[in-house]
Write an enzyme that holds these catalytic residues in place. Sequence first.
Site, PDB file in Angstrom:
ATOM      1  N   LYS A  22      35.802   1.684 -29.684  1.00 21.84           N
ATOM      2  CA  LYS A  22      36.198   2.776 -30.582  1.00 21.84           C
ATOM      3  C   LYS A  22      35.007   3.685 -30.885  1.00 21.84           C
ATOM      4  O   LYS A  22      35.091   4.899 -30.734  1.00 21.84           O
ATOM      5  CB  LYS A  22      36.744   2.206 -31.902  1.00 21.84           C
ATOM      6  N   ASP A 304      29.977  -4.218 -38.990  1.00 19.73           N
ATOM      7  CA  ASP A 304      31.422  -4.145 -38.706  1.00 19.73           C
ATOM      8  C   ASP A 304      32.038  -5.521 -38.446  1.00 19.73           C
ATOM      9  O   ASP A 304      33.261  -5.636 -38.383  1.00 19.73           O
ATOM     10  CB  ASP A 304      31.689  -3.211 -37.512  1.00 19.73           C
ATOM     11  N   ARG A 396      43.781   1.937 -36.795  1.00 22.27           N
ATOM     12  CA  ARG A 396      42.786   2.964 -36.452  1.00 22.27           C
ATOM     13  C   ARG A 396      41.771   2.416 -35.462  1.00 22.27           C
ATOM     14  O   ARG A 396      41.143   3.178 -34.735  1.00 22.27           O
ATOM     15  CB  ARG A 396      42.057   3.443 -37.713  1.00 22.27           C
TER      16      ARG A 396
HETATM   17  N1  EPU Z   1      23.085   7.317 -43.766  1.00 17.83           N
HETATM   18  C1  EPU Z   1      22.443   8.197 -44.574  1.00 17.83           C
HETATM   19  N2  EPU Z   1      22.479   9.520 -44.239  1.00 17.83           N
HETATM   20  C2  EPU Z   1      23.109   9.977 -43.137  1.00 17.83           C
HETATM   21  C3  EPU Z   1      23.778   9.048 -42.307  1.00 17.83           C
HETATM   22  C4  EPU Z   1      23.756   7.716 -42.645  1.00 17.83           C
HETATM   23  O1  EPU Z   1      21.858   7.818 -45.584  1.00 17.83           O
HETATM   24  O2  EPU Z   1      23.089  11.186 -42.895  1.00 17.83           O
HETATM   25  C5  EPU Z   1      23.075   5.876 -44.107  1.00 17.83           C
HETATM   26  C6  EPU Z   1      24.475   5.359 -44.416  1.00 17.83           C
HETATM   27  O3  EPU Z   1      24.821   5.577 -45.770  1.00 17.83           O
HETATM   28  C7  EPU Z   1      24.364   3.898 -44.038  1.00 17.83           C
HETATM   29  C8  EPU Z   1      23.363   3.904 -42.887  1.00 17.83           C
HETATM   30  O4  EPU Z   1      22.666   5.144 -42.971  1.00 17.83           O
HETATM   31  O5  EPU Z   1      23.824   3.166 -45.103  1.00 17.83           O
HETATM   32  C9  EPU Z   1      23.947   3.758 -41.509  1.00 17.83           C
HETATM   33  O6  EPU Z   1      24.966   4.716 -41.324  1.00 17.83           O
HETATM   34  P1  EPU Z   1      25.353   5.281 -39.886  1.00 17.83           P
HETATM   35  O7  EPU Z   1      25.145   6.754 -39.902  1.00 17.83           O
HETATM   36  O8  EPU Z   1      24.663   4.476 -38.840  1.00 17.83           O
HETATM   37  O9  EPU Z   1      26.912   5.009 -39.836  1.00 17.83           O
HETATM   38  P2  EPU Z   1      28.011   5.934 -39.205  1.00 17.83           P
HETATM   39  O10 EPU Z   1      27.495   6.619 -38.010  1.00 17.83           O
HETATM   40  O11 EPU Z   1      28.680   6.756 -40.265  1.00 17.83           O
HETATM   41  C10 EPU Z   1      28.892   4.161 -37.503  1.00 17.83           C
HETATM   42  C11 EPU Z   1      30.216   3.537 -37.231  1.00 17.83           C
HETATM   43  C12 EPU Z   1      30.546   2.556 -38.329  1.00 17.83           C
HETATM   44  C13 EPU Z   1      29.449   1.513 -38.421  1.00 17.83           C
HETATM   45  C14 EPU Z   1      28.078   2.186 -38.616  1.00 17.83           C
HETATM   46  C15 EPU Z   1      26.918   1.211 -38.596  1.00 17.83           C
HETATM   47  C16 EPU Z   1      31.368   5.310 -36.088  1.00 17.83           C
HETATM   48  C17 EPU Z   1      32.434   6.348 -36.107  1.00 17.83           C
HETATM   49  N3  EPU Z   1      31.225   4.578 -37.189  1.00 17.83           N
HETATM   50  O12 EPU Z   1      29.057   4.838 -38.747  1.00 17.83           O
HETATM   51  O13 EPU Z   1      31.749   1.925 -37.934  1.00 17.83           O
HETATM   52  O14 EPU Z   1      29.685   0.664 -39.513  1.00 17.83           O
HETATM   53  O15 EPU Z   1      27.887   3.162 -37.561  1.00 17.83           O
HETATM   54  O16 EPU Z   1      26.921   0.492 -37.415  1.00 17.83           O
HETATM   55  O17 EPU Z   1      30.702   5.126 -35.080  1.00 17.83           O
HETATM   56  C18 EPU Z   1      33.741   0.737 -38.253  1.00 17.83           C
HETATM   57  O18 EPU Z   1      33.917   0.819 -37.026  1.00 17.83           O
HETATM   58  O19 EPU Z   1      34.434   0.002 -39.003  1.00 17.83           O
HETATM   59  C19 EPU Z   1      32.677   1.533 -38.853  1.00 17.83           C
HETATM   60  C20 EPU Z   1      32.624   1.797 -40.145  1.00 17.83           C
END
Ligand code: EPU
Length: 418
Positions: A22, A304, A396
């Site tokens: 995903k 996750d 989802r």
């Molecule tokens: N963070 C910030 N600022 C930002 C972006 C992130 O502070 O601009 C922080 C977040 O608050 C968090 C950490 O950095 O504490 C990591 O966030 P990340 O950006 O890596 O998460 P994401 O890209 O929003 C993706 C996956 C998530 C998964 C996380 C961590 C997608 C669409 N989502 O989210 O997947 O938990 O990486 O591996 O790729 C799931 O599949 O259930 C899911 C939530």
Amino acid sequence: MKTLTIQGGQTLSGTVRIGGAKNSAVALIPAAILASDPVTICNVPEITDIEALSNILKHLNVSVKRASESIVIDPSKMENKMITQELSSKLRASYYFMGALLGKYKKVTMYFPGGCKIGERPINLHLKGFEALGATVTIEDNVYTITADKLQGASIYLDTPSVGATINIMLAATLADGTTTIDNAAKEPEIANIATLLNQMGAKVSGAGTSMIKIVGVKELNGCFHEVIPDRIEAGTYLIFGALCGDHLKVDNIIPSHLEALTSKLEEMNIPLEIGIDYIYISKSPSQRSTNIKTLGYPGFPTDLQQPFTTLLTQSSGHSKVEETIWENRFMNVPYLNQMGANIKVNGMKATVDGKTPLHGEKVEATDLRAGASLVAAALIADGQTTITNVEHILRGYEEIVEKLTNVGAKIEINEID
Ligand code: EPU
């Protein structure tokens, strides 16, 4: 609303085939619009997040054709329109249109993305990256307008290794002038999968999968053929189901090295595993031991899988500890697990699990995607029937979960209620 009804106590055996990832597919699809001609992506999972992205593509006048596991995206007649709240709020990954549209048109207007309410989920690092490339960001009533006269390669350091920010900056930088480096980049396998697509389209991305990624801007990107990697989180979830109630359950079509953080824990817990080239056999342990986990970015223990793994810990004899370091709201499954008979105490972003506790069927709610998976895990071993509401969250991210579980012996039904 959809509900799942699960009759617990069945043994799972046979083979579960894992689909495409995903969190890779949801970035590959927006990335495809950077090309000038059609991109074919295969092994795309049948999940509602993909439907939501396809609707955004159609809104942008991009042709999307789905045939079985493949999707053909033709952006040759694309129009750069504002992405409405209705479209962007369906999923988190709509934010990848920020990097892709900014990269292609130097302008994007869209509402803030949606997604599971597992934490505050800021996007400041994405925006900081776009600004470093020369873009201006304005936010008004939750509408993000990001524009640039031109994008110029830059050296970008991420305060935290964010998956989304790493990918979004890669997308914006592929067509920029000059060279971009992303330091402290996230190292998830999904990031390497996106870089491979971009390179097949003609981009020059190196270092993806390490903490330093280099992108040398190119003038144009072309169509290509690409495959989504197997979903390590779906695979890990079925391994947890197998550890709870499997008898030689085969989790197939996977990359076992992507699952080492989980499999090393399962081995530590005395759970029988047989790891092959692209599969793992797993069975319930006669004497499951307790353990401790702490979630971290890849290659650490994935956040996750924390929620389904917490369900598994309820069946270990002794005291286990869980520490969540990524999302502040990832214990919303715990009250429901406790209602089913678990003994879990939460203190901030830490929890303790005391086992082994028998679980019984209850009416519970999937508050988010992985919380839902955690409740399915609990329901599979519970005494009696469990009904899970708000199953839309589960759909989802888990393709054909009812069919896949039924094929290996579970008693599970999906129903629509008003
Ligand atoms: N963070 C910030 N600022 C930002 C972006 C992130 O502070 O601009 C922080 C977040 O608050 C968090 C950490 O950095 O504490 C990591 O966030 P990340 O950006 O890596 O998460 P994401 O890209 O929003 C993706 C996956 C998530 C998964 C996380 C961590 C997608 C669409 N989502 O989210 O997947 O938990 O990486 O591996 O790729 C799931 O599949 O259930 C899911 C939530």
